[in-house]
Design a protein around this motif. Structure first.
Motif: not given
Ligand code: 4NP
Length: 156
Positions: A46, A49, A73
């Motif tokens: 992540s 992200q 994501r």
């Protein structure tokens, strides 16, 4: 054809898997098959992200006519139910996906991108992050070849 939901997965979701998503989506559009496919990508980390794809990946993509707009994501637990196929780029991606799959049914959805190769010889789509221009071009070559094979496999 049944609608197919396909998730492409790599480590950061800023190079290979958003590129795979764009290549496969273009093939789907070129065949007028948008109603039959849902395509997305995600990362096993992540760390990036919310980020757009890496600027080098976007630059090489643009040169071949692809505009990358995906935001990174992480892979979610629900992805293993929502998607019909979950396609990893390298062996480490496959190992991680297998560890996260909760049931045999979920594990059965996991594939290697290289399983769909046609013309090119490849075992995996290598991580281009720490390399140079040639690595990014190589990634697009491998993805154009294997996404064409994936589309053929799903529509035959
Ligand atoms: P990707 O490439 O998995 O193809 O998106 C990478 C992106 C970032 C990192 C590694 C690989 N990273 O270490 O931050």
């Amino acid at each position: 054809m049944c609608p197919k939901r396909i998730l492409f997965v790599c480590l950061g979701n800023i190079c290979r898997s958003p590129m795979a998503e764009a290549v496969f989506s273009k093939i789907v559009r070129d065949h007028g098959a948008q109603a039959a496919f849902e395509v997305d990508s995600a990362g096993l980390s992540s760390y990036h992200q919310g980020d757009l794809p890496d600027s080098r990946m976007r630059w090489h993509a643009e040169r071949r006519g692809y505009t990358l707009t995906h935001r990174s994501r992480p892979v979610k637990r629900e992805d293993f139910d929502r998607f019909d196929l979950i396609i990893g780029m390298d062996e480490e991606n496959i190992r991680q996906l297998n560890r996260r799959a909760a049931t045999p049914e979920q594990r059965a959805k996991i594939r290697r991108m290289a399983d769909f190769r046609q013309r090119l010889l490849l075992d995996e789509v290598p991580d281009p992050y720490y390399g140079g221009d040639a690595g990014f071009e190589h990634v697009i070559d491998l993805l154009e070849d294997s996404c064409a094979g994936l589309y053929a496999a799903l529509t035959r």
